[in-house]
Design an enzyme around this catalytic site. Structure first.
Site, PDB file in Angstrom:
ATOM      1  CG  ASP A   1      -1.816  -0.618   0.558  1.00  0.00           C
ATOM      2  OD1 ASP A   1      -2.834  -0.615  -0.041  1.00  0.00           O
ATOM      3  OD2 ASP A   1      -3.008  -0.702   1.697  1.00  0.00           O
TER       4      ASP A   1
ATOM      5  CG  ASP B   1       1.139  -7.978  10.151  1.00  0.00           C
ATOM      6  OD1 ASP B   1       0.675  -7.544   9.300  1.00  0.00           O
ATOM      7  OD2 ASP B   1       0.987  -7.683  11.721  1.00  0.00           O
TER       8      ASP B   1
ATOM      9  CG  ASP C   1       7.350  -7.347  11.160  1.00  0.00           C
ATOM     10  OD1 ASP C   1       6.199  -7.020  10.927  1.00  0.00           O
ATOM     11  OD2 ASP C   1       7.692  -6.995  12.848  1.00  0.00           O
TER      12      ASP C   1
ATOM     13  CG  ASP D   1      -6.071  -8.537  13.971  1.00  0.00           C
ATOM     14  OD1 ASP D   1      -7.060  -7.680  14.025  1.00  0.00           O
ATOM     15  OD2 ASP D   1      -5.103  -7.901  13.944  1.00  0.00           O
TER      16      ASP D   1
END
Length: 422
Positions: free
Chosen positions: A15, A74, A76, A168
């Site tokens: 994004d 995600d 990381d 989530d």
């Protein structure tokens, strides 16, 4: 990832609105594609709907519609090569399971005191809250990453929605109300990075405290009206009372009101007028705290720091909880949690070197000017109030609450002047 190449597609959802970052990520995806990996780079060039919007758009792609399962990470997170081999069999063995959630393991837990404190809190979350929720066939929330979903369950639950900042958890609640079950696999760990600066941690905690309160406001009637054929009354009670009301609302409000309001108020009122029993002020909170610390035995010597820091942060979380519950300003604020990306000493770069276009970072050994730190007025005022109460207790009190109040005021000043984290 160890998996048949014809049954696996990697989808990178970017994004970024910075052209330099987009070029860098797309170039990395192209490098892997050149090695024969089935990888697709997707960029919306906007942040509409944030993570929920990105996930919704990604799953609408023609090649994604052919998949039965989706593993989510995600940026990381660093899953081991055998992650799918250890999680997918759970979904294959039981068609009623919608989600397999893995545990987080932290690559930079020893970076500073802030990361050690976070490790203690998150270890309790995984080892107690999620482990018990899974073992008792109760509800536990999806953590947004390091999990594998059954696509059919996602679709039946209504897909990703951006009505709150905890998309989530929202998805997990809706899937649970349709009779789907979740499994937590604590023996499968996925490495990731903790935020190591106070600014990043505060933004993260605002979202984690505001989002569930806002979701509770929006999901309450939906849970009550859901068909009992799919969800038993006991599960509804557990979801609304235990998961949301106690753990997401009362926990923050109670911590702040007791440690930062009730105890100082009792000191100012005087022991002749208001008597706070020691078992209430000391023994009960100590027992609860020790249960938290038991999940991270290597950090037991940091228990006092953990208590003081959590009490100061409870004011920030209480404010965020009320914002979410009342749906006030900042209720839908989404700030990406900044990660340093240099937890591994081998990959640390020299001071003042650019790690991302237009952004600079320094190693944790560099010195920062006092005036460059973030100053948080609310925490400083809290520290001043607690310090006054401590001095008042020294002069007029008889219960020695000043010992706690002095330590707590010092912690509030340290956080208020930004001397926490790297």
């Amino acid at each position: 990832m160890t998996w048949p190449s014809d049954k696996l597609v990697i989808q990178v959802l970017d994004d970024s609105t910075d052209p330099a970052i987009r070029e860098m990520v797309e170039g990395e995806c192209g490098r892997w594609a050149g090695k024969g990996v089935s990888i697709r780079y997707e960029n919306r060039r906007n942040r509409s709907g944030y993570k929920a919007g990105a996930m919704r758009e990604g799953l609408r792609k023609a090649y994604a519609r052919e998949c039965e399962l989706v593993a989510i990470f995600d940026a990381d997170f660093q899953p081991d090569a055998d992650f799918l081999l250890r999680t997918v069999p759970v979904l294959v063995a039981d068609p009623g399971v919608a989600l397999v959630q893995a545990r987080w393991r932290f690559v930079n837990a020893d970076e500073c005191l802030l990361t050690r404190i976070q490790e203690m809190s998150l270890d309790y979350h995984f080892r107690v809250e999620q482990e018990v929720g899974s073992a008792c066939h109760g509800f536990f929330g999806f953590n947004g990453t390091a999990g594998v979903w059954r696509v059919r369950a996602l679709e039946e639950a209504g897909g990703w929605k951006e009505r709150t900042t905890v998309e989530d958890m929202d998805l997990a609640v809706r899937a649970s109300l349709r009779g789907w079950r979740f499994v937590y696999v604590g023996h499968v760990g996925v490495r990731n990075e903790l935020p190591s600066t106070l600014r990043a941690y505060r933004y993260q905690q605002h979202r984690w405290s505001c989002g569930p309160a806002n979701l509770f406001r929006k999901i309450f009637l939906e849970v009550l009206s859901s068909p009992t054929a799919r969800v038993s009354p006991w599960k509804k009670l557990h979801l609304l009372y235990d998961f949301f009301f106690l753990r997401k609302l009362v926990a923050h409000l109670l911590t702040f009101s007791f440690y930062c309001v009730v105890i100082p108020a009792c000191v100012l009122a005087g022991s002749d007028h208001v008597r706070l029993p020691k078992y209430v002020a000391l023994y009960v909170p100590a027992a609860i705290t020790l249960l938290n610390a038991a999940c991270t035995p290597r950090s037991c010597h940091l228990l006092i720091f953990w208590i003081l820091f959590e009490n100061v942060m409870s004011m920030h979380r209480t404010k965020a909880t009320l914002i979410g519950l009342l749906e006030a300003t900042r209720a839908n604020e989404w700030v990406v949690t900044d990660k340093r990306g240099n937890a591994n000493p081998k990959h640390q770069q020299p001071a003042n070197t650019t790690t991302r276009p237009g952004r600079k970072t320094t190693t944790s050994s560099s010195r920062t000017s006092f005036f460059n730190n973030d100053v948080h007025v609310a925490e400083i005022l809290l520290g001043a109030c607690l310090l006054y109460c401590a001095l008042y207790d020294i002069a007029y009190g008889r219960d020695s609450f000043y010992i706690y109040l002095l330590l707590q005021s010092a912690a509030a000043f340290i956080v208020g002047f930004g001397y926490v984290g790297t």
